[in-house]
Design a protein around this motif. Structure first.
Motif, mmCIF file in Angstrom:
data_model
loop_
_atom_site.group_PDB
_atom_site.id
_atom_site.type_symbol
_atom_site.label_atom_id
_atom_site.label_comp_id
_atom_site.label_asym_id
_atom_site.label_seq_id
_atom_site.Cartn_x
_atom_site.Cartn_y
_atom_site.Cartn_z
ATOM 1 N N ARG A 76 0.808 -1.220 0.000
ATOM 2 C CA ARG A 76 0.000 0.000 0.000
ATOM 3 C C ARG A 76 0.842 1.271 0.000
ATOM 4 N NH1 ARG A 76 -3.218 -2.735 3.932
ATOM 5 N NH2 ARG A 76 -2.216 -1.479 5.546
ATOM 6 N N ALA A 77 2.070 1.159 0.449
ATOM 7 C CA ALA A 77 2.936 2.341 0.525
ATOM 8 C C ALA A 77 3.379 2.766 -0.881
ATOM 9 C CB ALA A 77 4.162 2.036 1.387
ATOM 10 N N ARG A 78 3.041 3.975 -1.265
ATOM 11 C CA ARG A 78 3.388 4.456 -2.602
ATOM 12 C C ARG A 78 4.690 5.248 -2.571
ATOM 13 N NH1 ARG A 78 -2.571 6.399 -4.894
ATOM 14 N NH2 ARG A 78 -3.581 4.351 -4.637
ATOM 15 N N VAL A 79 5.719 4.598 -2.034
ATOM 16 C CA VAL A 79 7.045 5.206 -1.941
ATOM 17 C C VAL A 79 8.079 4.156 -2.309
ATOM 18 C CG1 VAL A 79 6.355 6.882 -0.163
ATOM 19 C CG2 VAL A 79 7.217 4.629 0.510
ATOM 20 N N SER A 80 9.292 4.573 -2.494
ATOM 21 C CA SER A 80 10.364 3.633 -2.801
ATOM 22 C C SER A 80 10.672 2.789 -1.574
ATOM 23 C CB SER A 80 11.622 4.391 -3.230
ATOM 24 O OG SER A 80 12.127 5.149 -2.146
ATOM 25 N N LEU A 81 11.361 1.653 -1.805
ATOM 26 C CA LEU A 81 11.722 0.785 -0.689
ATOM 27 C C LEU A 81 12.640 1.497 0.287
ATOM 28 C CD1 LEU A 81 12.253 -2.683 -2.429
ATOM 29 C CD2 LEU A 81 10.368 -1.983 -0.968
ATOM 30 N N ALA A 82 13.538 2.329 -0.261
ATOM 31 C CA ALA A 82 14.457 3.068 0.607
ATOM 32 C C ALA A 82 13.691 4.016 1.529
ATOM 33 C CB ALA A 82 15.457 3.843 -0.242
ATOM 34 N N GLU A 83 12.715 4.711 0.973
ATOM 35 C CA GLU A 83 11.937 5.638 1.787
ATOM 36 C C GLU A 83 11.044 4.872 2.762
ATOM 37 O OE1 GLU A 83 8.856 9.442 1.260
ATOM 38 O OE2 GLU A 83 9.844 8.542 -0.488
ATOM 39 N N ALA A 84 10.509 3.723 2.318
ATOM 40 C CA ALA A 84 9.692 2.911 3.206
ATOM 41 C C ALA A 84 10.513 2.411 4.384
ATOM 42 C CB ALA A 84 9.094 1.729 2.442
ATOM 43 N N TYR A 85 11.755 2.017 4.109
ATOM 44 C CA TYR A 85 12.648 1.562 5.191
ATOM 45 C C TYR A 85 12.944 2.698 6.152
ATOM 46 C CZ TYR A 85 16.599 -0.425 7.661
ATOM 47 O OH TYR A 85 17.439 -0.887 8.655
ATOM 48 N N HIS A 86 13.119 3.892 5.608
ATOM 49 C CA HIS A 86 13.398 5.056 6.455
ATOM 50 C C HIS A 86 12.190 5.383 7.339
ATOM 51 C CE1 HIS A 86 15.025 8.936 7.722
ATOM 52 N NE2 HIS A 86 13.843 9.477 7.414
ATOM 53 N N ASN A 87 10.983 5.232 6.783
ATOM 54 C CA ASN A 87 9.775 5.568 7.523
ATOM 55 C C ASN A 87 9.401 4.505 8.564
ATOM 56 O OD1 ASN A 87 9.499 7.912 6.021
ATOM 57 N ND2 ASN A 87 8.128 6.954 4.509
ATOM 58 N N ALA A 88 9.606 3.233 8.209
ATOM 59 C CA ALA A 88 9.203 2.141 9.117
ATOM 60 C C ALA A 88 10.184 0.975 9.004
ATOM 61 C CB ALA A 88 7.788 1.689 8.803
ATOM 62 N N PRO A 89 11.390 1.145 9.521
ATOM 63 C CA PRO A 89 12.401 0.070 9.391
ATOM 64 C C PRO A 89 11.985 -1.224 10.084
ATOM 65 C CG PRO A 89 13.108 1.754 10.954
ATOM 66 C CD PRO A 89 11.900 2.301 10.267
ATOM 67 N N TRP A 90 11.116 -1.113 11.107
ATOM 68 C CA TRP A 90 10.713 -2.315 11.847
ATOM 69 C C TRP A 90 9.998 -3.327 10.966
ATOM 70 C CZ3 TRP A 90 5.528 -3.353 11.930
ATOM 71 C CH2 TRP A 90 4.667 -2.291 11.621
ATOM 72 N N ILE A 91 9.319 -2.825 9.921
ATOM 73 C CA ILE A 91 8.630 -3.749 9.015
ATOM 74 C C ILE A 91 9.626 -4.670 8.322
ATOM 75 C CG2 ILE A 91 7.293 -3.923 6.874
ATOM 76 C CD1 ILE A 91 5.699 -1.525 7.691
ATOM 77 N N PHE A 92 10.758 -4.115 7.908
ATOM 78 C CA PHE A 92 11.759 -4.886 7.164
ATOM 79 C C PHE A 92 12.490 -5.883 8.054
ATOM 80 C CE2 PHE A 92 10.868 -1.220 4.611
ATOM 81 C CZ PHE A 92 11.002 -1.654 3.306
ATOM 82 N N TRP A 93 12.457 -5.672 9.356
ATOM 83 C CA TRP A 93 13.033 -6.640 10.285
ATOM 84 C C TRP A 93 11.987 -7.672 10.721
ATOM 85 C CZ3 TRP A 93 18.093 -6.993 11.115
ATOM 86 C CH2 TRP A 93 18.894 -5.883 10.820
ATOM 87 N N LEU A 94 10.771 -7.201 10.958
ATOM 88 C CA LEU A 94 9.726 -8.093 11.445
ATOM 89 C C LEU A 94 9.293 -9.102 10.395
ATOM 90 C CD1 LEU A 94 7.753 -8.815 13.736
ATOM 91 C CD2 LEU A 94 6.161 -7.111 12.789
ATOM 92 N N LEU A 95 9.200 -8.675 9.134
ATOM 93 C CA LEU A 95 8.710 -9.552 8.069
ATOM 94 C C LEU A 95 9.558 -10.819 7.923
ATOM 95 C CD1 LEU A 95 6.821 -10.261 5.765
ATOM 96 C CD2 LEU A 95 8.123 -8.726 4.279
ATOM 97 N N PRO A 96 10.897 -10.709 7.735
ATOM 98 C CA PRO A 96 11.673 -11.955 7.582
ATOM 99 C C PRO A 96 11.665 -12.820 8.839
ATOM 100 C CG PRO A 96 13.127 -10.042 7.726
ATOM 101 C CD PRO A 96 11.741 -9.511 7.562
ATOM 102 N N ILE A 97 11.629 -12.177 10.010
ATOM 103 C CA ILE A 97 11.589 -12.953 11.249
ATOM 104 C C ILE A 97 10.307 -13.791 11.302
ATOM 105 C CG2 ILE A 97 11.352 -12.795 13.759
ATOM 106 C CD1 ILE A 97 13.198 -10.363 13.663
ATOM 107 N N CYS A 98 9.168 -13.169 10.971
ATOM 108 C CA CYS A 98 7.881 -13.883 10.986
ATOM 109 C C CYS A 98 7.856 -15.002 9.955
ATOM 110 C CB CYS A 98 6.738 -12.903 10.730
ATOM 111 S SG CYS A 98 6.389 -11.801 12.113
ATOM 112 N N VAL A 99 8.378 -14.721 8.756
ATOM 113 C CA VAL A 99 8.393 -15.734 7.697
ATOM 114 C C VAL A 99 9.256 -16.926 8.103
ATOM 115 C CG1 VAL A 99 9.118 -16.229 5.341
ATOM 116 C CG2 VAL A 99 7.890 -14.104 5.845
ATOM 117 N N ILE A 100 10.445 -16.643 8.655
ATOM 118 C CA ILE A 100 11.357 -17.722 9.057
ATOM 119 C C ILE A 100 10.736 -18.560 10.171
ATOM 120 C CG2 ILE A 100 13.568 -18.217 10.174
ATOM 121 C CD1 ILE A 100 14.684 -15.764 8.673
#
Length: 282
Positions: A76-100
């Protein structure tokens, strides 16, 4: 209307008596019934042992849910991945942890299941249970061409003539789906399981009524997936508790001694009942 296989708790919350004995025409022998009860208890113990602990199953469901939330947020985020990481870095850490964690728990679940179910002792116990069930169906004269169908059962209350299915106690579903063998002859529609044979005169079957209402059913136990093949058009889903969610169900109305009964049918069994009764859902 009285639901067939319904349990009326309007005035007695402890009632456990199923409606429908009026239609019961044959029961299995006492010795086979006792043997089935014993083997069913053994089977239930084996199945329970084959499951992961409840806490781990809950964690697995939570991981899947959180991963879904993370992916949905990124899409849903209409921004680049870099900007998304800057805005909500926890998502990029939580997602792989949950998947694993989800993958690891799924693997552990399958390994534990195989370790328990594949032992010679447990295989023998499960085979014995199946054989007793077949002996009972043979004793009740179920023909080879009988169809496997689910029929819904529920606790319910009645107010001003209206039936309301109730989620009793810790239940997270409105209906249980009980397995029957369904077939007919020139006089009756038969529903048979290991508890006995129920007969409904064809002349007493009045209509199949459609109930367009969100419905939660205990489980899916067909061999084919609920969202594939002939079942895909019903748009069913499985929730985090493993229950089946549907958008409708049907009631086959039966008039018996001036009283109307209802055989509650899950949406995916409608074609079978239409074929057996010659009626069409209204």
């Amino acid at each position: 209307m009285k639901p067939f296989l319904g349990i009326d708790i309007t005035t007695n919350r402890k009632n456990e008596r199923l409606n429908g004995n009026e239609f019961l025409i044959l029961k299995p022998s006492e010795i086979l019934s006792q043997t089935l009860a014993k083997t069913t208890e053994q089977k239930d113990v084996i199945i329970q042992k084959s499951k992961m602990p409840l806490l781990l199953r809950i964690i697995k469901s939570i991981c899947l849910f959180l991963a879904f939330i993370c992916v949905s947020g990124l899409l849903r985020a209409r921004v680049s991945l870099a900007e998304a990481y800057h805005n909500a870095p926890w998502i990029f850490w939580l997602l792989p942890i949950c998947v694993i964690l989800f993958v690891l728990l799924t693997i552990c679940e399958k390994v534990k299941s195989h370790q328990v179910l594949d032992t010679d002792e447990n295989q023998h116990a499960l085979a014995t249970h199946d054989r007793v069930m077949k002996d009972i169906l043979a004793e009740l004269a179920v023909p080879d061409n009988a169809k496997n169908v689910d029929v819904l059962s529920c606790y319910y209350t009645e107010r001003n003539g209206k039936i309301k299915a109730i989620e009793k106690g810790l239940q997270v579903h409105q209906f249980s789906n009980l397995i029957f063998k369904a077939y007919r002859d020139n006089e009756n529609l038969y529903l048979t399981n290991c508890n006995g044979k129920y007969a409904f005169p064809l002349s007493s079957l009045s209509s199949i009524r459609t109930v367009k209402k969100h419905t939660v059913i205990k489980e899916w136990h067909k061999d084919d997936p609920y969202n594939k093949g002939i079942y895909k058009p019903y748009n069913m889903s499985i929730d985090k508790f493993g229950c089946l969610n549907c958008n409708s169900y049907y009631i086959l109305e039966v008039v018996h001694n001036t009283e109307t009964y209802g055989i509650y049918i899950p949406c995916y069994e409608l074609p079978v009942f239409e074929e057996l009764t010659g009626l069409r859902a209204e």
